[in-house]
Write an enzyme that holds these catalytic residues in place. Sequence first.
Site, PDB file in Angstrom:
ATOM      1  N   GLU A  39       0.796  -1.503   0.042  1.00 57.27           N
ATOM      2  CA  GLU A  39       0.037  -0.008  -0.098  1.00 57.27           C
ATOM      3  C   GLU A  39       0.878   1.122  -0.001  1.00 57.27           C
ATOM      4  O   GLU A  39       0.815   1.900  -0.838  1.00 57.27           O
ATOM      5  CB  GLU A  39      -0.847   0.106   1.155  1.00 57.27           C
ATOM      6  CG  GLU A  39      -1.627   1.405   1.509  1.00 57.27           C
ATOM      7  CD  GLU A  39      -2.584   1.124   2.766  1.00 57.27           C
ATOM      8  OE1 GLU A  39      -3.513   1.831   2.674  1.00 57.27           O
ATOM      9  OE2 GLU A  39      -2.121   0.566   3.603  1.00 57.27           O
ATOM     10  N   HIS A  40       1.856   1.264   0.925  1.00 60.91           N
ATOM     11  CA  HIS A  40       2.856   2.270   1.142  1.00 60.91           C
ATOM     12  C   HIS A  40       4.107   1.999   0.719  1.00 60.91           C
ATOM     13  O   HIS A  40       4.486   0.859   1.407  1.00 60.91           O
ATOM     14  CB  HIS A  40       2.617   3.315   2.595  1.00 60.91           C
ATOM     15  CG  HIS A  40       1.520   3.627   2.844  1.00 60.91           C
ATOM     16  ND1 HIS A  40       0.537   2.883   3.516  1.00 60.91           N
ATOM     17  CD2 HIS A  40       0.630   4.700   2.318  1.00 60.91           C
ATOM     18  CE1 HIS A  40      -0.636   3.346   3.959  1.00 60.91           C
ATOM     19  NE2 HIS A  40      -0.539   4.389   3.275  1.00 60.91           N
TER      20      HIS A  40
END
Length: 450
Positions: A334-335
């Site tokens: 996601e990040h």
Amino acid sequence: MIAIKRLTTADADFAARIETLLAFESAQDDAVEATVTAILADVRQRGDAALIEYTARFDRIAVHSAGELELAPDEMQQALARLPEKQRTALTAAAERIRSYHLRQPLQSWHYEEEEGPLRGTLLGQKVTPLERVGLYVPGGKASYPSSVLMNAIPARVAGVEELIMVVPTPAGERNPMVLAAAALAGVDRVFTIGGAQAVAALAYGTQTVPKVDKIVGPGNAYVAAAKRRVFGIVGIDMLAGPSEILIISDGLASPDWLAMDLFSQAEHDELAQPILISPNAEHLDQVAEALARLLPSMPRRQIIRSALENRGALILVRDLAEACRIANRIAPEHLELALANAEDWLTHIRHAGAIFLGPFTSESLGDYCAGPNHVLPTSGSARFSSPLGVYDFQKRSSLIRVSGSGAHALGEIAATLAYGEGLAAHARSAEYRQQQDQDQLTCASVDQL
């Protein structure tokens, strides 16, 4: 100390260990599913009456009519005006940056005409149209996220959505002023103080008071997620998000304390969050492990952070940064923080990530709040095929096709041949009928205004 896993790609069993680390089953809880199914059916059948009952049961708010669950039109602006100046300034600055970023995203309608041969005058293109009405779910009570209001509502407004309906639970009447202030800044039209699966049902099906929407966006608990999953197809939804994730690739030059806190920033969301650090520098990994243990006691949510680090976190030693990037692409986080001195040089090695943070000064938390790009991101490896929430999620595209008489003759032969090959005679004859048109006898409308 924190019992965070230590992995190295030199180990023979590394592939199996990384698979085990990444494994996450978003198993559906049968009790949650049964409850949600019943609530959805009840709201669909009884509308406002069901909303009133569920709001009294779950949020401890008694009203005589569903109209009492809608905030007065000026309450959002009042909340904004009453915020402490520092909060109002920060919220306004974040809104402006998010709006500025998303203004660069809109998809435009387009078309072209073929200019030569028998297909001269044939027009092909795409008409981009914003959704008419969108529903925004916002967690309420203690779990309040004004940043999520901005991230979900502002792209919708930039896209041209005509009406934005926000639902937010207010347990025992507790209203978060920053959430309402964010709604004012983002241009939310109407706010209903309802939550849970019943709010999703109201938005999906419509009630006597709550209007039916075209799409539902925004985070929620397990009941909200289950409800969104079940109404998908009746309305659109943004995504089915899993636990938060952060993957950091470090060359060993960034401060271990910075990286430890970056790992904490996602671990504090949820015991199932996944914080991972990859580096070719073994001593650096040791320093980060020491920083994790030293800084953890100062964290208000230290128990949640510890659980996430020990259950699904890892420090991974790799041979070099190229191998680190290959692992990052396998994880599709996601990040993704590239805490590297020359981060841009490694960007071409990255194929799969929801958001990429370049350089040691770019903390993931800046992206969560005020950098500008959207913080609604794909999780659980879905960055391999999904994108961050954006203006394009609040628009739909219609194909444009216009052919002349000569174009119908030329294309009709192709279409009829293929249709007969599929055994669809009506398709073929529909094309053949147009082939009998000798000249362009029909006037084609202008499409200059798309």
